[in-house]
Write an enzyme that holds these catalytic residues in place. Sequence first.
Site, PDB file in Angstrom:
ATOM      1  N   GLY A   1       0.807  -1.221   0.000  1.00 31.47           N
ATOM      2  CA  GLY A   1       0.000   0.000   0.000  1.00 31.47           C
ATOM      3  C   GLY A   1       0.834   1.262   0.000  1.00 31.47           C
ATOM      4  O   GLY A   1       0.332   2.354   0.233  1.00 31.47           O
ATOM      5  N   HIS A   2       2.111   1.130  -0.284  1.00 30.72           N
ATOM      6  CA  HIS A   2       3.055   2.264  -0.201  1.00 30.72           C
ATOM      7  C   HIS A   2       3.816   2.371  -1.505  1.00 30.72           C
ATOM      8  O   HIS A   2       4.956   1.927  -1.570  1.00 30.72           O
ATOM      9  CB  HIS A   2       4.015   2.022   0.960  1.00 30.72           C
ATOM     10  CG  HIS A   2       4.832   3.200   1.356  1.00 30.72           C
ATOM     11  ND1 HIS A   2       6.074   3.469   0.819  1.00 30.72           N
ATOM     12  CD2 HIS A   2       4.596   4.177   2.244  1.00 30.72           C
ATOM     13  CE1 HIS A   2       6.571   4.554   1.388  1.00 30.72           C
ATOM     14  NE2 HIS A   2       5.690   4.995   2.255  1.00 30.72           N
ATOM     15  N   PHE A   3       3.393   2.853  -2.504  1.00 33.75           N
ATOM     16  CA  PHE A   3       2.147   3.520  -2.827  1.00 33.75           C
ATOM     17  C   PHE A   3       1.525   2.803  -4.007  1.00 33.75           C
ATOM     18  O   PHE A   3       2.257   2.381  -4.893  1.00 33.75           O
ATOM     19  CB  PHE A   3       2.426   4.979  -3.207  1.00 33.75           C
ATOM     20  CG  PHE A   3       3.142   5.746  -2.132  1.00 33.75           C
ATOM     21  CD1 PHE A   3       2.451   6.258  -1.041  1.00 33.75           C
ATOM     22  CD2 PHE A   3       4.518   5.935  -2.194  1.00 33.75           C
ATOM     23  CE1 PHE A   3       3.114   6.987  -0.052  1.00 33.75           C
ATOM     24  CE2 PHE A   3       5.178   6.649  -1.209  1.00 33.75           C
ATOM     25  CZ  PHE A   3       4.488   7.174  -0.134  1.00 33.75           C
TER      26      PHE A   3
END
Length: 141
Positions: A44-46
């Site tokens: 989730g990054h990114f």
Amino acid sequence: MDREEIEDVLPHRPPMLLIDDCELVDGRALGHAHVAGDEFFVQGHFPGNPVVPGVILCEMLAQNCCVLLAQGGAPRDATPYYTSLDKVRFKHPVRPGDTVELTCEVTRSRGMFHFAHGVAKVGQDVCCVADMSFALVSEKD
């Protein structure tokens, strides 16, 4: 030292064991961490632009350094705890597919406290530098 041997000296386990190998050369720890892209910290990054978080790079350096401390005569039951990060600089992003080269050396020690300098690189690009300190805390304390 491979991952199995690293598990013999560090308390970290997957998914938080981040280094793949480490060797000690002239008082320095030289390790590697390959970033495949499926690790929890890049999912989730990114989205659409995956980058390894800086705090994870610092943890890679710490684990590499703690192998050095463990091989330097630390008590077998001692757990290494981060006590400080100083002069941390992030200079280049680390992305899936990269293999991070980690170099750490202990700069001084005082009792249970150990101070170190670390550099994380991908190829010729310096990605992160940091001064760190650790306390080696015995489980008996």
